[in-house]
Design a protein around this motif. Structure first.
Motif, PDB file in Angstrom:
ATOM      1  N   MET A  33       0.801  -1.215   0.000  1.00 50.60           N
ATOM      2  CA  MET A  33       0.000   0.000   0.000  1.00 50.60           C
ATOM      3  C   MET A  33       0.842   1.277   0.000  1.00 50.60           C
ATOM      4  O   MET A  33       0.475   2.256  -0.670  1.00 50.60           O
ATOM      5  CB  MET A  33      -0.980   0.006   1.167  1.00 50.60           C
ATOM      6  CG  MET A  33      -2.143  -0.962   0.999  1.00 50.60           C
ATOM      7  SD  MET A  33      -3.035  -0.745  -0.558  1.00 50.60           S
ATOM      8  CE  MET A  33      -3.727   0.896  -0.344  1.00 50.60           C
ATOM      9  N   PRO A  34       1.976   1.328   0.730  1.00 48.00           N
ATOM     10  CA  PRO A  34       2.814   2.531   0.607  1.00 48.00           C
ATOM     11  C   PRO A  34       3.249   2.809  -0.825  1.00 48.00           C
ATOM     12  O   PRO A  34       3.409   3.980  -1.207  1.00 48.00           O
ATOM     13  CB  PRO A  34       4.020   2.206   1.506  1.00 48.00           C
ATOM     14  CG  PRO A  34       3.469   1.295   2.539  1.00 48.00           C
ATOM     15  CD  PRO A  34       2.465   0.440   1.807  1.00 48.00           C
ATOM     16  N   LEU A  35       3.434   1.752  -1.620  1.00 46.48           N
ATOM     17  CA  LEU A  35       3.777   1.953  -3.027  1.00 46.48           C
ATOM     18  C   LEU A  35       2.631   2.634  -3.766  1.00 46.48           C
ATOM     19  O   LEU A  35       2.841   3.489  -4.626  1.00 46.48           O
ATOM     20  CB  LEU A  35       4.102   0.615  -3.693  1.00 46.48           C
ATOM     21  CG  LEU A  35       5.294  -0.151  -3.116  1.00 46.48           C
ATOM     22  CD1 LEU A  35       5.463  -1.486  -3.840  1.00 46.48           C
ATOM     23  CD2 LEU A  35       6.569   0.667  -3.221  1.00 46.48           C
ATOM     24  N   VAL A  36       1.399   2.257  -3.408  1.00 41.98           N
ATOM     25  CA  VAL A  36       0.222   2.875  -4.020  1.00 41.98           C
ATOM     26  C   VAL A  36       0.139   4.351  -3.634  1.00 41.98           C
ATOM     27  O   VAL A  36      -0.116   5.220  -4.482  1.00 41.98           O
ATOM     28  CB  VAL A  36      -1.066   2.140  -3.585  1.00 41.98           C
ATOM     29  CG1 VAL A  36      -2.301   2.853  -4.130  1.00 41.98           C
ATOM     30  CG2 VAL A  36      -1.033   0.695  -4.069  1.00 41.98           C
ATOM     31  N   ALA A  41       0.992  10.089  -4.892  1.00 41.12           N
ATOM     32  CA  ALA A  41       1.713  11.353  -4.688  1.00 41.12           C
ATOM     33  C   ALA A  41       2.385  11.805  -5.979  1.00 41.12           C
ATOM     34  O   ALA A  41       2.369  12.995  -6.316  1.00 41.12           O
ATOM     35  CB  ALA A  41       2.748  11.193  -3.572  1.00 41.12           C
ATOM     36  N   MET A  42       2.963  10.860  -6.711  1.00 41.45           N
ATOM     37  CA  MET A  42       3.597  11.212  -7.982  1.00 41.45           C
ATOM     38  C   MET A  42       2.560  11.699  -8.990  1.00 41.45           C
ATOM     39  O   MET A  42       2.794  12.672  -9.719  1.00 41.45           O
ATOM     40  CB  MET A  42       4.363  10.010  -8.542  1.00 41.45           C
ATOM     41  CG  MET A  42       5.667   9.729  -7.818  1.00 41.45           C
ATOM     42  SD  MET A  42       6.665   8.451  -8.638  1.00 41.45           S
ATOM     43  CE  MET A  42       5.807   6.976  -8.089  1.00 41.45           C
ATOM     44  N   ASP A 106      13.564   7.947   6.988  1.00 43.38           N
ATOM     45  CA  ASP A 106      13.243   8.244   5.593  1.00 43.38           C
ATOM     46  C   ASP A 106      11.740   8.400   5.404  1.00 43.38           C
ATOM     47  O   ASP A 106      11.271   9.346   4.762  1.00 43.38           O
ATOM     48  CB  ASP A 106      13.762   7.129   4.674  1.00 43.38           C
ATOM     49  CG  ASP A 106      15.260   7.214   4.454  1.00 43.38           C
ATOM     50  OD1 ASP A 106      15.830   8.298   4.699  1.00 43.38           O
ATOM     51  OD2 ASP A 106      15.865   6.203   4.063  1.00 43.38           O
ATOM     52  N   LYS A 107      10.977   7.471   5.970  1.00 38.25           N
ATOM     53  CA  LYS A 107       9.520   7.514   5.822  1.00 38.25           C
ATOM     54  C   LYS A 107       8.922   8.694   6.572  1.00 38.25           C
ATOM     55  O   LYS A 107       7.960   9.311   6.107  1.00 38.25           O
ATOM     56  CB  LYS A 107       8.898   6.198   6.303  1.00 38.25           C
ATOM     57  CG  LYS A 107       9.143   5.027   5.367  1.00 38.25           C
ATOM     58  CD  LYS A 107       8.376   3.795   5.804  1.00 38.25           C
ATOM     59  CE  LYS A 107       8.529   2.666   4.796  1.00 38.25           C
ATOM     60  NZ  LYS A 107       7.771   1.461   5.192  1.00 38.25           N
ATOM     61  N   GLY A 204       6.864  11.177  -3.803  1.00 39.03           N
ATOM     62  CA  GLY A 204       6.347   9.891  -4.260  1.00 39.03           C
ATOM     63  C   GLY A 204       7.457   8.927  -4.630  1.00 39.03           C
ATOM     64  O   GLY A 204       7.401   7.734  -4.296  1.00 39.03           O
ATOM     65  N   LEU A 205       8.485   9.425  -5.304  1.00 42.69           N
ATOM     66  CA  LEU A 205       9.625   8.585  -5.663  1.00 42.69           C
ATOM     67  C   LEU A 205      10.336   8.072  -4.418  1.00 42.69           C
ATOM     68  O   LEU A 205      10.804   6.931  -4.369  1.00 42.69           O
ATOM     69  CB  LEU A 205      10.600   9.384  -6.534  1.00 42.69           C
ATOM     70  CG  LEU A 205      10.113   9.716  -7.954  1.00 42.69           C
ATOM     71  CD1 LEU A 205      11.036  10.727  -8.609  1.00 42.69           C
ATOM     72  CD2 LEU A 205      10.020   8.448  -8.808  1.00 42.69           C
TER      73      LEU A 205
END
Length: 237
Positions: A33-36, A41-42, A106-107, A204-205
């Motif tokens: 889900m974080p990838l989604v 965001a991108m 980072d997150k 997003g990246l």
């Protein structure tokens, strides 16, 4: 003032829910889900970037603002604050689930930009301050309500700490909107949105783990872009 309270409540509720049920959330959901959200965001960043009117001052603001952020080590300061908050919170609650200190920091920085510095939140706060319409912030609150628990499921209640800077920024923009908005032109707002979109794209990246952009160090660009846009239009427009 409705939107900042609704948005803050959404992040707080989502963070608490995610921290409480974190271990019971499917591992695939926590991973994928974080990838989604990073992809979203991108996408939002691209949609904002294409609104640009004067490309040169936007690029200048991004470069100068990022340089200032690097000189004052803005991201490092935020990471140190995040690390301290993690230590304090984990003394009172269960520790974060399976996440290293480096990944956590980072997150945290990426989420701070996503929750506190997104174009939707900034422009939505100013819009409500001028018109009384909280629609944009309510839409953002819905998105944050689903984003916060996924990250809080691994990062713990420290995600809820982001409510403080988020509310402060949105409240200040709401209260100052009546003074700021009359000084803005449509082109300045478009360039501001574009600059915010570039930072959202980098965020997003980073969330997707594609490239670790120093997104926090890019934040000063949001302060510089509108004056740069106004000056560029005045002398070279």
């Amino acid at each position: 003032m409705i939107g900042p309270y609704v948005n803050g409540a959404a992040v707080l509720a989502g963070s608490v829910a995610g921290a409480l049920i974190g271990p019971r959330i499917n591992a695939n959901i926590r991973t994928n889900m974080p990838l989604v959200f990073g992809c979203a965001a991108m996408g939002l960043g691209v949609a904002m970037v294409v609104k640009v009117k004067l490309l040169a001052p936007v690029m200048l603001a991004l470069v100068v603002g990022s340089l200032l952020g690097e000189l004052i080590h803005l991201e490092t300061l935020i990471q140190k604050t995040a690390a301290k908050s993690r230590i304090v919170i984990e003394k009172l609650t269960k520790p974060a689930v399976g996440i290293s200190q480096e990944e956590y920091l980072d997150k945290f920085v990426a989420l701070m930009v996503l929750f506190c510095m997104s174009g939707t939140g900034i422009y939505g706060s100013m819009t409500e301050g001028m018109t009384g319409d909280p629609t944009l912030l309510i839409v953002k609150a819905i998105l944050d309500l689903f984003t916060a628990p996924i990250f809080a499921s691994t990062m713990g209640l420290s995600v809820a700490m982001l409510v403080i800077p988020q509310f402060m920024i949105q409240a200040m923009l709401f209260l100052g909107a009546s003074l700021i908005m009359p000084l803005m032109t449509p082109d300045m707002l478009a360039d501001f949105s574009s600059c915010g979109g570039l930072i959202m794209l980098a965020t997003g990246l980073r969330i997707c783990g594609i490239k670790q952009f120093p997104v926090a160090n890019m934040i000063p660009a949001l302060v510089l872009v509108m004056p740069f846009s106004a000056l560029w239009a005045m002398y070279w427009g």
